[in-house]
Design an enzyme around this catalytic site. Structure first.
Site, mmCIF file in Angstrom:
data_model
loop_
_atom_site.group_PDB
_atom_site.id
_atom_site.type_symbol
_atom_site.label_atom_id
_atom_site.label_comp_id
_atom_site.label_asym_id
_atom_site.label_seq_id
_atom_site.Cartn_x
_atom_site.Cartn_y
_atom_site.Cartn_z
ATOM 1 N N GLU A 167 0.811 -1.226 0.000
ATOM 2 C CA GLU A 167 0.000 0.000 0.000
ATOM 3 C C GLU A 167 0.845 1.276 0.000
ATOM 4 O OE1 GLU A 167 -3.012 0.054 3.021
ATOM 5 O OE2 GLU A 167 -3.731 -1.936 2.524
ATOM 6 N N GLU A 363 -5.047 -8.924 1.564
ATOM 7 C CA GLU A 363 -5.709 -8.456 2.796
ATOM 8 C C GLU A 363 -7.204 -8.343 2.566
ATOM 9 O OE1 GLU A 363 -4.230 -4.815 4.630
ATOM 10 O OE2 GLU A 363 -2.161 -5.471 4.273
HETATM 11 O O1 IFM Z 1 -3.684 -2.234 9.214
HETATM 12 C C1 IFM Z 1 -3.750 -1.879 7.882
HETATM 13 C C2 IFM Z 1 -2.579 -2.453 7.103
HETATM 14 O O2 IFM Z 1 -1.353 -2.034 7.627
HETATM 15 C C3 IFM Z 1 -2.641 -2.052 5.670
HETATM 16 N N1 IFM Z 1 -3.946 -2.319 5.110
HETATM 17 C C4 IFM Z 1 -5.097 -1.878 5.838
HETATM 18 C C5 IFM Z 1 -5.015 -2.404 7.262
HETATM 19 C C6 IFM Z 1 -6.287 -2.050 8.061
HETATM 20 O O3 IFM Z 1 -6.407 -0.701 8.245
#
Ligand code: IFM
Length: 458
Positions: A167, A363
């Site tokens: 990200e 994720e």
């Molecule tokens: O915790 C974060 C992670 O570090 C990156 N993606 C989103 C998650 C939730 O906010």
């Protein structure tokens, strides 16, 4: 339709070093940018709900946590290497204690049959890198390559899945601007400078390509890619064609400035037309020359956003969700829309626009607020809403697979309760609940459900 999944599918859970590891000043670790800024009074507002000092204390509990993962049939664990732990003071001096720690963790995962998936960089720049100009400095590319090479050399025999960055829209770009250029940075070094934001973006893309190239030059035999948070920007008004276009423009601006270079070797038109003035000269040619294809692309999906036409360049802007029924049952899923269909649309869009060889959902998860009067105690252990969230997104995944799109893994965020930037340890994403006083770990019902699901589907 048949709900079936390949037997070798990577059913995993994810986390990052700085969000669970703790031990911020142990084991020879140097300061991360968060350790540093969290101690400066003028940046207090970004850390008032907590600092990542000890959080889940995974550093001292990783064997126990890996046992819990293995008991629940987890196939893969996605984690990151803390750059300031490996190189505490500068690029020349590696911390052997850290090498031993990660080697033991990766060996133990392999011993338990859990495939390690490692992010090189997940948000915790060493402060010494930031002191030298961070990603906005050209030197970042060399520093990143050096870090990557050291990781492959020390852990490459045990780790066969690598991601260069997680990200960067948040951790790199937002160091110098709000995600939508609507104000200053939300991440260290908290500056307000568009030229630095776009230069850092370009340098991160080049650093990614160097790290991928280095992986192959070093004869490593695993897979390497990057993790980007792409999600749909749905049109605010379906009756206005310009809003429909705004959605795609916003995708290209937010995610495309990474996905274009990483997957196609070029920046999207929206960057070229509206933001070239903030980019270094010759940036498009430079990216084309440095382009190094990846083995897979990772996607983090939580919820969609909305976009609408704006009369001023770049002719789009974020819009409120016109359909929002706030989902805030018991403080869960805070501020986000529950929309599994968005996962389907995201993966289809990725496939259609960039044709990656392989996609991994790196994720996906939901948060639940802790009781503010008792913040050390984990939120609900019988978390039936998280099970509902996971079930419905996994159902979408089976539809995606039915389309013939090559998705090979799905990782729940998070393996355990995490530190979240800006909100401290208050919003739980964990399959394992953590009591922050006692460090007691309690697997949630969702982890038990996931474990049974994995068993039935592998
Ligand atoms: O915790 C974060 C992670 O570090 C990156 N993606 C989103 C998650 C939730 O906010």
């Amino acid at each position: 339709m048949a709900f079936s999944f390949p037997k070798d599918f990577l059913w995993g859970a994810a986390c990052s070093a700085y969000q669970i590891e703790g031990a911020w000043n142990e084991g020879g670790k140097g300061l991360s940018c968060h350790d540093y800024y969290a101690r400066l009074p003028e940046y207090e507002k970004f850390y008032e709900l907590g600092r990542p000092d000890d959080c889940a204390d995974f550093y001292h509990h990783y064997r126990e946590d890996i046992d819990i993962m293995a008991e629940r049939n987890l196939k893969s664990f996605r984690f990151s290497i803390a750059w300031p732990r490996l190189f505490p003071n500068g690029p020349d001096e590696i911390n052997q204690e850290c090498v031993d720690y990660y080697n033991d963790m990766f060996s133990y995962l392999n011993e338990k049959g859990i495939i390690p998936f490692v992010d090189l960089f997940h948000w915790d720049l060493p402060q010494w890198v930031l002191d030298r100009g961070g990603a906005a400095s050209r030197e970042f590319i060399d520093l990143f390559e050096g870090f990557a090479r050291a990781c492959y050399a020390n852990f490459g025999d045990k780790v066969k899945y690598w991601s260069t960055t997680n990200e960067p829209s948040v951790s790199i770009f937002c160091g110098y601007a709000d995600w939508n250029l609507n104000g200053g940075g939300m991440f260290p070094p908290y500056e307000d400078d568009r030229t630095k934001a776009f230069t850092a973006c370009h340098n991160m893309n080049l650093a990614h390509m160097r790290a991928v190239k280095a992986y192959r030059e070093m004869g490593q035999d695993g897979k390497i890619g990057a993790v980007i948070d792409a999600f749909p920007f749905y049109p605010y008004n379906f009756n206005d064609k310009r809003d429909m276009e705004a959605g795609e423009q916003m995708w290209d601006f937010y995610a495309g400035k990474w996905l274009g270079p990483i997957l196609l070797g070029k920046y999207p038109d929206v960057i070229v037309e509206h933001f070239s003035q903030y980019m270094p000269e010759g940036y498009q040619e430079e990216i084309a020359a440095a382009y190094e294809p990846v083995d897979y692309i990772g996607n983090n999906y939580y919820a969609p956003r909305y976009a609408k036409y704006s009369p001023e360049a770049p002719y789009y802007s974020p819009a409120p969700d016109p359909e929002l029924v706030p989902v805030k049952e018991g403080g869960e899923f805070v501020g986000m829309k529950y929309y599994p269909e968005g996962l389907f649309d995201t993966i289809r869009m990725l496939d259609k626009k960039y044709h990656p060889k392989e996609i991994i959902i790196t994720e996906n998860g939901m948060s639940a607020a802790r009781d503010p009067k008792n913040p050390a105690v984990p939120s609900k252990i019988n978390d039936e809403n998280r099970i509902r969230y996971m079930r419905s997104h996994i159902m979408m995944l089976s539809r995606i697979l039915e389309q013939g799109i090559n998705v090979t893994g799905y990782y729940v965020w998070a393996i355990e309760d995490t530190y979240e930037h800006g909100s401290g340890c208050r919003y739980d994403y964990g399959l394992i609940g953590i009591n922050y006083d006692t460090k007691e770990r309690t697997p949630r019902d969702s982890f038990n459900w996931y474990g049974e699901f994995i068993k039935a589907n592998t």
